[in-house]
Design a protein around this motif. Structure first.
Motif, mmCIF file in Angstrom:
data_model
loop_
_atom_site.group_PDB
_atom_site.id
_atom_site.type_symbol
_atom_site.label_atom_id
_atom_site.label_comp_id
_atom_site.label_asym_id
_atom_site.label_seq_id
_atom_site.Cartn_x
_atom_site.Cartn_y
_atom_site.Cartn_z
ATOM 1 N N ALA A 1 35.367 -25.877 43.128
ATOM 2 C CA ALA A 1 36.527 -26.699 43.513
ATOM 3 C C ALA A 1 37.845 -26.013 43.157
ATOM 4 N N ILE A 2 37.907 -24.706 43.462
ATOM 5 C CA ILE A 2 39.149 -23.945 43.331
ATOM 6 C C ILE A 2 39.340 -23.147 44.615
ATOM 7 N N THR A 3 40.437 -22.440 44.738
ATOM 8 C CA THR A 3 40.680 -21.670 45.957
ATOM 9 C C THR A 3 39.964 -20.319 45.901
ATOM 10 N N PRO A 4 39.664 -19.744 47.064
ATOM 11 C CA PRO A 4 39.095 -18.397 47.075
ATOM 12 C C PRO A 4 40.009 -17.375 46.390
ATOM 13 N N THR A 5 41.316 -17.574 46.513
ATOM 14 C CA THR A 5 42.259 -16.681 45.838
ATOM 15 C C THR A 5 42.101 -16.769 44.326
ATOM 16 N N ALA A 6 41.874 -17.969 43.807
ATOM 17 C CA ALA A 6 41.668 -18.140 42.363
ATOM 18 C C ALA A 6 40.394 -17.429 41.922
ATOM 19 N N ALA B 1 36.570 -17.186 34.236
ATOM 20 C CA ALA B 1 36.312 -15.920 34.921
ATOM 21 C C ALA B 1 34.811 -15.670 35.022
ATOM 22 N N LEU B 2 34.088 -15.935 33.941
ATOM 23 C CA LEU B 2 32.628 -15.765 33.975
ATOM 24 C C LEU B 2 31.973 -16.735 34.945
ATOM 25 N N LYS B 3 32.461 -17.975 34.984
ATOM 26 C CA LYS B 3 31.912 -18.953 35.924
ATOM 27 C C LYS B 3 32.184 -18.533 37.367
ATOM 28 N N ALA B 4 33.393 -18.051 37.640
ATOM 29 C CA ALA B 4 33.735 -17.593 38.991
ATOM 30 C C ALA B 4 32.862 -16.408 39.384
ATOM 31 N N PHE B 5 32.700 -15.470 38.460
ATOM 32 C CA PHE B 5 31.854 -14.309 38.736
ATOM 33 C C PHE B 5 30.412 -14.732 39.000
ATOM 34 N N GLU B 6 29.850 -15.543 38.116
ATOM 35 C CA GLU B 6 28.452 -15.951 38.254
ATOM 36 C C GLU B 6 28.214 -16.660 39.578
ATOM 37 N N SER B 7 29.110 -17.539 39.939
ATOM 38 C CA SER B 7 28.978 -18.279 41.185
ATOM 39 C C SER B 7 29.078 -17.343 42.394
ATOM 40 N N ARG C 1 33.529 -4.342 47.690
ATOM 41 C CA ARG C 1 34.206 -5.238 48.621
ATOM 42 C C ARG C 1 34.335 -4.582 49.980
ATOM 43 N N GLU C 2 33.875 -5.277 51.001
ATOM 44 C CA GLU C 2 34.040 -4.864 52.384
ATOM 45 C C GLU C 2 34.651 -6.051 53.121
ATOM 46 N N VAL C 3 35.046 -5.850 54.337
ATOM 47 C CA VAL C 3 35.620 -6.945 55.106
ATOM 48 C C VAL C 3 34.583 -8.055 55.228
ATOM 49 N N ARG C 4 34.915 -9.215 54.664
ATOM 50 C CA ARG C 4 34.052 -10.408 54.724
ATOM 51 C C ARG C 4 32.668 -10.221 54.106
ATOM 52 N N LYS C 5 32.523 -9.253 53.196
ATOM 53 C CA LYS C 5 31.226 -9.030 52.579
ATOM 54 C C LYS C 5 31.427 -8.478 51.175
ATOM 55 N N ILE C 6 30.670 -9.023 50.219
ATOM 56 C CA ILE C 6 30.662 -8.478 48.868
ATOM 57 C C ILE C 6 29.227 -8.210 48.458
ATOM 58 N N THR C 7 29.034 -7.149 47.718
ATOM 59 C CA THR C 7 27.733 -6.853 47.131
ATOM 60 C C THR C 7 27.979 -6.426 45.685
ATOM 61 N N LEU C 8 27.009 -6.661 44.852
ATOM 62 C CA LEU C 8 27.139 -6.323 43.439
ATOM 63 C C LEU C 8 26.955 -4.830 43.200
ATOM 64 N N LEU D 1 26.014 -16.694 44.939
ATOM 65 C CA LEU D 1 26.182 -17.171 46.314
ATOM 66 C C LEU D 1 26.536 -16.060 47.305
ATOM 67 N N GLY D 2 26.951 -14.900 46.784
ATOM 68 C CA GLY D 2 27.297 -13.776 47.652
ATOM 69 C C GLY D 2 28.598 -13.944 48.402
ATOM 70 N N SER D 3 29.491 -14.784 47.874
ATOM 71 C CA SER D 3 30.729 -15.077 48.596
ATOM 72 C C SER D 3 31.774 -15.669 47.655
ATOM 73 N N PHE D 4 33.001 -15.149 47.745
ATOM 74 C CA PHE D 4 34.097 -15.742 46.985
ATOM 75 C C PHE D 4 34.427 -17.130 47.536
ATOM 76 N N LYS D 5 34.342 -17.276 48.852
ATOM 77 C CA LYS D 5 34.648 -18.565 49.477
ATOM 78 C C LYS D 5 33.639 -19.641 49.057
ATOM 79 N N ALA D 6 32.364 -19.304 49.061
ATOM 80 C CA ALA D 6 31.336 -20.262 48.640
ATOM 81 C C ALA D 6 31.481 -20.593 47.160
ATOM 82 N N ALA D 7 31.812 -19.591 46.351
ATOM 83 C CA ALA D 7 32.035 -19.836 44.918
ATOM 84 C C ALA D 7 33.218 -20.779 44.727
ATOM 85 N N ALA D 8 34.259 -20.575 45.503
ATOM 86 C CA ALA D 8 35.437 -21.440 45.409
ATOM 87 C C ALA D 8 35.079 -22.882 45.737
#
Length: 82
Positions: free
Chosen positions: A28-33, A7-13, A52-59, A17-24
């Motif tokens: 090497a996991i799915t954006p859903t994961a 969870a910490l690795k997913a969050f940090e990534s 969380r906004e449509v196609r955009k995340i900010t901290l 990177l500013g993106s769940f998709k890029a972090a995935a």
């Protein structure tokens, strides 16, 4: 409090990177994961880490604080391993 390393690795990534998709892709996991890991982390900490906004995340301010510290922590771990 039990917080998974994944969870910490997913969050940090995602924060870096500013993106769940890029972090995935990086992890090497799915954006859903990634989303599930972060939702679990937010639940355990009882705070929102991202706006969380449509196609955009900010901290959120809490997310920014955790991001700075997890990035520093992972850098220290990787430097020790090298």
């Amino acid at each position: 409090m039990h917080i998974s390393l994944q969870a910490l690795k997913a969050f940090e990534s995602a924060a870096r990177l500013g993106s769940f998709k890029a972090a995935a892709a990086e992890l090497a996991i799915t954006p859903t994961a990634v989303s599930h890991h972060i939702a679990n982390l937010e639940s355990r900490l009882n705070i929102d880490l991202f706006h969380r906004e449509v196609r955009k995340i900010t901290l959120t301010p809490s997310g920014e604080y955790l991001s700075q510290n997890t990035t520093s922590g992972f850098k220290l771990i990787f430097a020790a391993i090298e």
